[in-house]
Design a protein around this motif. Structure first.
Motif, short mmCIF file in Angstrom:
data_model
loop_
_atom_site.label_atom_id
_atom_site.label_comp_id
_atom_site.label_asym_id
_atom_site.label_seq_id
_atom_site.Cartn_x
_atom_site.Cartn_y
_atom_site.Cartn_z
N UNK A 72 0.86 -1.13 -0.02
CA UNK A 72 -0.02 -0.04 -0.03
C UNK A 72 0.61 1.24 -0.01
N UNK A 73 1.71 1.20 0.77
CA UNK A 73 2.61 2.46 0.96
C UNK A 73 3.23 2.86 -0.47
N UNK A 74 4.06 1.56 -1.18
CA UNK A 74 4.73 1.67 -2.44
C UNK A 74 3.75 2.34 -3.30
N UNK A 75 2.59 1.63 -3.42
CA UNK A 75 1.58 2.25 -4.40
C UNK A 75 1.28 3.70 -4.27
N UNK A 76 1.23 4.17 -2.96
CA UNK A 76 0.81 5.53 -2.54
C UNK A 76 1.87 6.48 -3.07
N UNK A 77 3.05 6.07 -2.67
CA UNK A 77 4.32 6.79 -3.22
C UNK A 77 4.42 6.83 -4.81
N UNK B 148 1.90 6.81 -6.85
CA UNK B 148 1.14 7.65 -7.33
C UNK B 148 1.81 9.19 -6.92
N UNK B 149 2.04 9.60 -5.84
CA UNK B 149 2.53 10.63 -5.50
C UNK B 149 3.93 11.23 -6.34
N UNK B 150 4.62 10.31 -7.03
CA UNK B 150 5.55 10.38 -7.72
C UNK B 150 5.18 10.97 -9.15
N UNK B 151 4.07 10.18 -9.60
CA UNK B 151 3.54 10.42 -10.93
C UNK B 151 2.74 11.86 -10.84
N UNK B 152 2.35 12.22 -9.69
CA UNK B 152 1.74 13.78 -9.58
C UNK B 152 2.95 14.73 -9.59
N UNK B 153 4.05 14.51 -8.81
CA UNK B 153 5.09 15.21 -9.11
C UNK B 153 5.96 15.74 -10.34
N UNK B 154 5.66 14.40 -11.08
CA UNK B 154 6.10 14.66 -12.47
C UNK B 154 5.09 15.34 -13.43
N UNK B 155 3.96 15.18 -13.06
CA UNK B 155 2.81 16.22 -13.73
C UNK B 155 2.92 17.65 -13.55
N UNK C 23 12.03 18.56 -6.45
CA UNK C 23 12.74 18.64 -5.12
C UNK C 23 11.56 17.42 -4.61
N UNK C 24 10.48 17.40 -4.68
CA UNK C 24 9.36 16.36 -4.06
C UNK C 24 9.64 15.19 -4.78
N UNK C 25 9.97 14.88 -6.04
CA UNK C 25 10.41 13.99 -6.78
C UNK C 25 11.41 13.30 -6.02
N UNK C 26 12.48 13.99 -6.07
CA UNK C 26 13.71 13.48 -5.63
C UNK C 26 13.49 12.69 -4.18
N UNK C 27 12.71 13.43 -3.32
CA UNK C 27 12.35 13.02 -2.00
C UNK C 27 11.72 11.66 -2.09
N UNK C 28 10.79 11.61 -2.83
CA UNK C 28 9.88 10.40 -2.92
C UNK C 28 10.43 9.25 -3.51
N UNK C 29 11.46 9.60 -4.50
CA UNK C 29 12.08 8.39 -4.87
C UNK C 29 12.93 7.70 -4.05
N UNK C 30 13.63 8.61 -3.31
CA UNK C 30 14.69 8.03 -2.10
C UNK C 30 13.68 7.33 -1.12
#
Length: 64
Positions: free
Chosen positions: A32-37, A39-46, A51-58
């Motif tokens: 669940x956590x992986x999927x949530x992250x 989705x958040x990564x996809x949103x940061x790309x859009x 900055x948030x993209x790098x944080x979420x990918x880490x």
């Protein structure tokens, strides 16, 4: 001597049941956590939020 039938329910150890249930829940929560992250990564790309993209990918790397 106890006979165990092939298709009859078997009584398992409570400790084993608890362990299996705990592992199942941990795995479900992790997925669940992986999927949530993701989705958040996809949103940061859009949004173009590098900055948030790098944080979420880490964060995703740490839990994978």
């Amino acid at each position: 001597m106890d006979k165990k039938l092939l298709n009859s329910p078997q009584h398992s150890d409570e400790g084993t049941d608890s362990f299996v249930a705990e592992m199942f829940l941990k795995n479900a929560l992790l997925e669940f956590k992986r999927e949530k992250i993701r989705k958040e990564i996809d949103q940061t790309l859009l949004e173009g939020n590098k900055e948030l993209f790098l944080k979420l990918t880490e964060e995703l790397k740490k839990i994978c």
